[in-house]
Enzyme design. Structure first.
Site, PDB file in Angstrom:
ATOM      1  NE  ARG A   1     -39.555  18.387   7.893  1.00 10.49           N
ATOM      2  CZ  ARG A   1     -40.299  18.561   6.787  1.00 10.49           C
ATOM      3  NH1 ARG A   1     -41.263  19.430   6.761  1.00 10.49           N
ATOM      4  NH2 ARG A   1     -40.062  17.844   5.719  1.00 10.49           N
TER       5      ARG A   1
ATOM      6  CE  LYS B   1     -45.792  16.083   6.287  1.00 10.56           C
ATOM      7  NZ  LYS B   1     -44.807  15.107   5.830  1.00 10.56           N
TER       8      LYS B   1
ATOM      9  NE  ARG C   1     -39.756  18.139  -3.105  1.00 10.68           N
ATOM     10  CZ  ARG C   1     -40.373  18.083  -1.918  1.00 10.68           C
ATOM     11  NH1 ARG C   1     -41.681  18.123  -1.845  1.00 10.68           N
ATOM     12  NH2 ARG C   1     -39.670  17.985  -0.816  1.00 10.68           N
TER      13      ARG C   1
ATOM     14  NE  ARG D   1     -37.142  15.273   1.944  1.00  9.04           N
ATOM     15  CZ  ARG D   1     -37.892  15.041   0.864  1.00  9.04           C
ATOM     16  NH1 ARG D   1     -37.336  14.666  -0.255  1.00  9.04           N
ATOM     17  NH2 ARG D   1     -39.177  15.212   0.920  1.00  9.04           N
TER      18      ARG D   1
HETATM   19  P1  AMP Z   1     -41.182  19.260   2.641  1.00 15.15           P
HETATM   20  O1  AMP Z   1     -41.719  19.893   1.400  1.00 15.15           O
HETATM   21  O2  AMP Z   1     -42.104  19.438   3.824  1.00 15.15           O
HETATM   22  O3  AMP Z   1     -40.755  17.836   2.443  1.00 15.15           O
HETATM   23  O4  AMP Z   1     -39.863  20.078   3.025  1.00 15.15           O
HETATM   24  C1  AMP Z   1     -38.744  20.144   2.167  1.00 15.15           C
HETATM   25  C2  AMP Z   1     -37.526  20.627   2.932  1.00 15.15           C
HETATM   26  O5  AMP Z   1     -37.767  21.930   3.467  1.00 15.15           O
HETATM   27  C3  AMP Z   1     -37.133  19.792   4.133  1.00 15.15           C
HETATM   28  O6  AMP Z   1     -36.345  18.672   3.780  1.00 15.15           O
HETATM   29  C4  AMP Z   1     -36.348  20.808   4.959  1.00 15.15           C
HETATM   30  O7  AMP Z   1     -35.062  21.032   4.420  1.00 15.15           O
HETATM   31  C5  AMP Z   1     -37.154  22.074   4.741  1.00 15.15           C
HETATM   32  N1  AMP Z   1     -38.226  22.200   5.761  1.00 15.15           N
HETATM   33  C6  AMP Z   1     -39.573  22.124   5.554  1.00 15.15           C
HETATM   34  N2  AMP Z   1     -40.249  22.278   6.702  1.00 15.15           N
HETATM   35  C7  AMP Z   1     -39.314  22.448   7.686  1.00 15.15           C
HETATM   36  C8  AMP Z   1     -39.374  22.643   9.083  1.00 15.15           C
HETATM   37  N3  AMP Z   1     -40.543  22.667   9.752  1.00 15.15           N
HETATM   38  N4  AMP Z   1     -38.200  22.795   9.754  1.00 15.15           N
HETATM   39  C9  AMP Z   1     -37.028  22.783   9.108  1.00 15.15           C
HETATM   40  N5  AMP Z   1     -36.897  22.574   7.798  1.00 15.15           N
HETATM   41  C10 AMP Z   1     -38.023  22.418   7.066  1.00 15.15           C
END
Ligand code: AMP
Length: 193
Positions: free
Chosen positions: A90, A15, A135, A146
């Protein structure tokens, strides 16, 4: 006319990469909640400290905090023509909040492309990314959590958007450029860009 694109896909589906390319091609900002949280973390803001405790476990940051951050971001002038939403919504509550927010802005979701990749491919990709990017939330336990969170909280959103005829499935297990071409075609067809 505004063009709000909600890019869906499990962690590791690509994404972020696709959203960055779409940002350039469509001249619409990428609004990635994960990136916004990471920027807060880097700047050691109160929001960043709160988010870290959830991110490190692969849990979702509470809706209230996340929605407030997105409201703030979408209120900025560069989002006036739309945005590529990456990693938000989400949860169902976030999806409903986004609908309300867009109604306030006299806008609506144009399309929900779903980048589809088989789960075993996703897990392998995430382990590779962990090695390359380092990360802190890319360790084995967090990755598995996740995935669980995605299945439980986020996958049901597809149903929510399916019912409104907004979902277009894109095969994400192909070269980046091929996925991008299909995404662009689907978005341009729907959003009349
Ligand atoms: P990502 O980079 O999108 O994989 O997001 C990394 C982490 O950020 C996720 O595992 C969540 O802990 C937090 N996160 C990102 N977007 C959201 C969201 N829309 N709602 C809640 N937590 C989020």
């Amino acid at each position: 006319m505004t063009t709000f694109v909600v890019l869906m896909g499990a962690p590791g589906a690509g994404k972020g990469t696709q959203a960055k390319m779409l940002e350039k091609a469509l001249e619409l900002p990428q609004v990635a909640t994960g990136d916004l949280f990471r920027a807060n973390l880097k700047n050691q803001t109160a929001l960043g400290k709160l988010a870290k405790s959830y991110m490190d476990k692969g849990e979702l940051v509470p809706d209230e905090v996340t929605v407030a951050m997105v409201r703030d971001r979408l209120s900025q002038p560069d989002c006036k023509n739309g945005a590529i939403m990456d990693g938000f919504p989400r949860t169902l509550a976030q999806a409903q909040a986004l609908d309300e927010l867009l109604t306030e802005f006299d806008a609506q979701i144009a399309i929900v492309p779903h980048v589809v990749v088989a789960i075993d491919v996703l897990v392998e990709r995430l382990f590779k990314r962990a090695e390359i990017e380092g990360r802190t939330d890319d360790n084995e336990e967090t990755i598995r959590n996740r995935m669980r969170v995605f299945q439980a909280e986020t996958a049901p959103l597809l149903h929510y958007y399916h019912e409104r005829g907004l979902v277009v499935e894109i095969d994400g297990d192909r070269p980046i450029e091929a996925v991008q071409a299909d995404l662009l075609q689907a978005i341009k067809a729907t959003a009349d860009l």
